[in-house]
Scaffold this motif. Structure first.
Motif, PDB file in Angstrom:
ATOM      1  N   MET A   1      28.844  36.196  47.388  1.00  0.00           N
ATOM      2  CA  MET A   1      29.463  37.543  47.300  1.00  0.00           C
ATOM      3  C   MET A   1      29.686  37.832  45.948  1.00  0.00           C
ATOM      4  O   MET A   1      30.070  37.369  45.300  1.00  0.00           O
ATOM      5  CB  MET A   1      30.839  37.442  47.866  1.00  0.00           C
ATOM      6  CG  MET A   1      31.707  38.530  47.933  1.00  0.00           C
ATOM      7  SD  MET A   1      31.240  39.973  48.878  1.00  0.00           S
ATOM      8  CE  MET A   1      31.898  41.496  48.242  1.00  0.00           C
ATOM      9  N   VAL A   2      29.440  39.300  45.538  1.00  0.00           N
ATOM     10  CA  VAL A   2      29.403  39.593  44.363  1.00  0.00           C
ATOM     11  C   VAL A   2      30.348  41.041  44.344  1.00  0.00           C
ATOM     12  O   VAL A   2      30.034  41.837  45.010  1.00  0.00           O
ATOM     13  CB  VAL A   2      27.977  40.216  43.972  1.00  0.00           C
ATOM     14  CG1 VAL A   2      28.331  40.800  42.256  1.00  0.00           C
ATOM     15  CG2 VAL A   2      27.127  39.141  43.639  1.00  0.00           C
ATOM     16  N   GLY A   3      31.354  41.209  43.438  1.00  0.00           N
ATOM     17  CA  GLY A   3      32.218  42.117  43.250  1.00  0.00           C
ATOM     18  C   GLY A   3      33.272  42.195  42.058  1.00  0.00           C
ATOM     19  O   GLY A   3      33.080  41.456  41.481  1.00  0.00           O
ATOM     20  N   ASP A   4      33.859  43.159  42.055  1.00  0.00           N
ATOM     21  CA  ASP A   4      34.855  43.371  40.820  1.00  0.00           C
ATOM     22  C   ASP A   4      36.254  42.977  41.086  1.00  0.00           C
ATOM     23  O   ASP A   4      37.027  43.402  40.217  1.00  0.00           O
ATOM     24  CB  ASP A   4      34.810  44.716  40.423  1.00  0.00           C
ATOM     25  CG  ASP A   4      35.370  46.031  41.407  1.00  0.00           C
ATOM     26  OD1 ASP A   4      34.945  45.817  42.821  1.00  0.00           O
ATOM     27  OD2 ASP A   4      36.098  46.773  41.036  1.00  0.00           O
ATOM     28  N   SER A   5      36.710  42.782  42.243  1.00  0.00           N
ATOM     29  CA  SER A   5      37.945  42.229  42.489  1.00  0.00           C
ATOM     30  C   SER A   5      38.324  40.821  42.913  1.00  0.00           C
ATOM     31  O   SER A   5      37.791  40.566  44.199  1.00  0.00           O
ATOM     32  CB  SER A   5      38.634  43.428  43.514  1.00  0.00           C
ATOM     33  OG  SER A   5      39.906  42.770  44.057  1.00  0.00           O
ATOM     34  N   GLU A   6      39.123  40.098  42.234  1.00  0.00           N
ATOM     35  CA  GLU A   6      39.212  38.791  42.554  1.00  0.00           C
ATOM     36  C   GLU A   6      39.972  38.704  44.065  1.00  0.00           C
ATOM     37  O   GLU A   6      39.662  37.815  44.762  1.00  0.00           O
ATOM     38  CB  GLU A   6      40.044  37.955  41.429  1.00  0.00           C
ATOM     39  CG  GLU A   6      40.345  36.723  41.754  1.00  0.00           C
ATOM     40  CD  GLU A   6      39.404  35.667  41.565  1.00  0.00           C
ATOM     41  OE1 GLU A   6      39.122  34.963  42.579  1.00  0.00           O
ATOM     42  OE2 GLU A   6      38.642  35.971  40.802  1.00  0.00           O
ATOM     43  N   GLU A   7      41.035  39.663  44.002  1.00  0.00           N
ATOM     44  CA  GLU A   7      41.866  39.380  45.429  1.00  0.00           C
ATOM     45  C   GLU A   7      41.123  40.068  46.461  1.00  0.00           C
ATOM     46  O   GLU A   7      41.212  39.285  47.407  1.00  0.00           O
ATOM     47  CB  GLU A   7      42.954  40.689  44.884  1.00  0.00           C
ATOM     48  CG  GLU A   7      43.965  40.387  46.466  1.00  0.00           C
ATOM     49  CD  GLU A   7      45.098  41.421  45.913  1.00  0.00           C
ATOM     50  OE1 GLU A   7      45.672  41.763  47.071  1.00  0.00           O
ATOM     51  OE2 GLU A   7      45.453  41.859  44.942  1.00  0.00           O
ATOM     52  N   ALA A   8      40.360  41.211  46.358  1.00  0.00           N
ATOM     53  CA  ALA A   8      39.670  41.652  47.664  1.00  0.00           C
ATOM     54  C   ALA A   8      38.520  40.733  47.833  1.00  0.00           C
ATOM     55  O   ALA A   8      38.156  40.320  48.767  1.00  0.00           O
ATOM     56  CB  ALA A   8      39.485  43.093  47.539  1.00  0.00           C
ATOM     57  N   ASP A   9      37.448  41.062  46.833  1.00  0.00           N
ATOM     58  CA  ASP A   9      36.273  40.354  47.142  1.00  0.00           C
ATOM     59  C   ASP A   9      36.162  38.938  47.101  1.00  0.00           C
ATOM     60  O   ASP A   9      35.315  38.211  47.892  1.00  0.00           O
ATOM     61  CB  ASP A   9      35.244  41.076  45.947  1.00  0.00           C
ATOM     62  CG  ASP A   9      35.057  42.605  45.952  1.00  0.00           C
ATOM     63  OD1 ASP A   9      34.975  42.956  47.055  1.00  0.00           O
ATOM     64  OD2 ASP A   9      35.160  43.053  44.991  1.00  0.00           O
ATOM     65  N   GLY A  10      36.980  38.295  46.365  1.00  0.00           N
ATOM     66  CA  GLY A  10      37.157  36.894  46.340  1.00  0.00           C
ATOM     67  C   GLY A  10      37.493  36.258  47.596  1.00  0.00           C
ATOM     68  O   GLY A  10      37.433  35.107  47.592  1.00  0.00           O
ATOM     69  N   GLY A  11      38.064  37.091  48.548  1.00  0.00           N
ATOM     70  CA  GLY A  11      38.471  36.567  49.929  1.00  0.00           C
ATOM     71  C   GLY A  11      37.333  35.880  50.484  1.00  0.00           C
ATOM     72  O   GLY A  11      37.597  35.357  51.480  1.00  0.00           O
ATOM     73  N   ALA A  12      36.150  36.426  50.165  1.00  0.00           N
ATOM     74  CA  ALA A  12      34.980  35.588  50.569  1.00  0.00           C
ATOM     75  C   ALA A  12      34.816  34.094  50.535  1.00  0.00           C
ATOM     76  O   ALA A  12      34.322  33.378  51.429  1.00  0.00           O
ATOM     77  CB  ALA A  12      33.635  36.200  50.098  1.00  0.00           C
ATOM     78  N   ARG A  13      35.501  33.715  49.542  1.00  0.00           N
ATOM     79  CA  ARG A  13      35.817  32.079  49.405  1.00  0.00           C
ATOM     80  C   ARG A  13      36.291  31.446  50.598  1.00  0.00           C
ATOM     81  O   ARG A  13      35.948  30.137  51.002  1.00  0.00           O
ATOM     82  CB  ARG A  13      36.487  31.682  48.135  1.00  0.00           C
ATOM     83  CG  ARG A  13      35.850  32.012  46.827  1.00  0.00           C
ATOM     84  CD  ARG A  13      36.499  31.434  45.696  1.00  0.00           C
ATOM     85  NE  ARG A  13      36.042  32.025  44.544  1.00  0.00           N
ATOM     86  CZ  ARG A  13      36.702  32.767  43.614  1.00  0.00           C
ATOM     87  NH1 ARG A  13      37.799  33.204  43.967  1.00  0.00           N
ATOM     88  NH2 ARG A  13      36.308  32.879  42.460  1.00  0.00           N
ATOM     89  N   ALA A  14      37.204  32.231  51.250  1.00  0.00           N
ATOM     90  CA  ALA A  14      37.942  31.501  52.566  1.00  0.00           C
ATOM     91  C   ALA A  14      36.883  30.994  53.622  1.00  0.00           C
ATOM     92  O   ALA A  14      37.064  30.091  54.362  1.00  0.00           O
ATOM     93  CB  ALA A  14      38.829  32.574  53.117  1.00  0.00           C
ATOM     94  N   LEU A  15      35.625  31.842  53.579  1.00  0.00           N
ATOM     95  CA  LEU A  15      34.723  31.216  54.390  1.00  0.00           C
ATOM     96  C   LEU A  15      33.402  30.455  53.885  1.00  0.00           C
ATOM     97  O   LEU A  15      32.225  30.196  54.501  1.00  0.00           O
ATOM     98  CB  LEU A  15      33.798  32.543  54.979  1.00  0.00           C
ATOM     99  CG  LEU A  15      34.433  33.678  56.004  1.00  0.00           C
ATOM    100  CD1 LEU A  15      33.613  34.868  56.214  1.00  0.00           C
ATOM    101  CD2 LEU A  15      35.045  32.838  57.151  1.00  0.00           C
TER     102      LEU A  15
END
Length: 231
Positions: free
Chosen positions: A186-200
């Motif tokens: 996942m590539v994004g500019d928000s640790e909070e929003a895009d970083g949620g991909a780590r949960a999967l």
């Protein structure tokens, strides 16, 4: 390093950026009919594109709209018109004209390497999904860039019914691509929003949402750092 089986990208601040055009503000006034300067133009754009958190103090109706903005187009409109009003844009016609620019896909500027990274991944057979907290259809921006066919799936919050960092929106994307989330980037500019991909179990690359002129190759660098060097 295992090469990602698929790559998911955020939209705003990652693949495209909303960058103000002077013409948008020619007739715009704030407060007591004061024309706004370049610094305040940039601040308004920041408030209209900040991915998480509150940007101004809103009344109860505005706050409810803000909380639901990425799930419903009507709430999105109400929320951002409330933000503009709270920012000093009191004339409804001015606020609506600026809001209409925000939701116009042709207003969004692609980063210099957006087309190259999307086409490069497509050429390598790596499926791509766009995962965005948004309440308008952004697909036309990809059409205008000539890369719509490189995106296998769009997981847009107002269509999915889930907002990042909720794992459900990421799950909808990987299910559509038919890949294991643990094999995705996942590539994004928000640790909070895009970083949620780590949960999967996804890998995550964080980018800085700099002006497009100041970020020529961050997308290419991000995928290369995860084993997908593109020519």
């Amino acid at each position: 390093m295992t090469t990602p089986a698929a790559v998911l990208f955020d939209f705003s601040g990652t693949l495209f950026r909303l960058e103000e055009d002077e013409s948008w503000f020619t007739d715009l006034r704030v407060g007591d009919d004061e024309q706004i300067d370049g610094r305040f133009q940039a601040e308004l754009m920041r408030r209209m594109t900040q991915p998480v958190g509150s940007v101004v103090t809103l009344d109860d109706d505005g706050h409810r709209a803000w909380e639901a903005r990425d799930l419903d187009p009507a709430m999105h409109r109400a929320a951002y018109l409330a933000v503009l009003k709270a920012s000093g844009v009191h004339r409804v016609e001015h606020a609506e004209a600026l809001y209409d620019k925000v939701i116009d896909p042709s207003s969004w500027t692609p980063y210099p390497d957006t087309a190259r990274v999307l086409q490069g991944l497509a050429d390598r057979g790596v499926p791509v999904a766009v995962v965005s907290n948004i309440a308008f259809d952004l697909r036309a921006a990809f059409d205008l860039l000539g890369v719509h066919d490189t995106v296998a799936h769009y997981a847009l919050s107002f269509e999915v019914g889930a907002v990042k960092p909720d794992a459900a929106i990421f799950r909808s994307a990987v299910d559509a691509l038919g890949v294991d989330p643990a094999s995705c980037l996942m590539v994004g500019d928000s640790e909070e929003a895009d970083g949620g991909a780590r949960a999967l179990g996804m890998s995550f690359a964080l980018l800085d949402p700099l002006p497009t002129s100041e970020r020529p190759s961050a997308l290419l660098d991000a995928v290369a750092a995860h084993g997908l060097a593109l020519a």
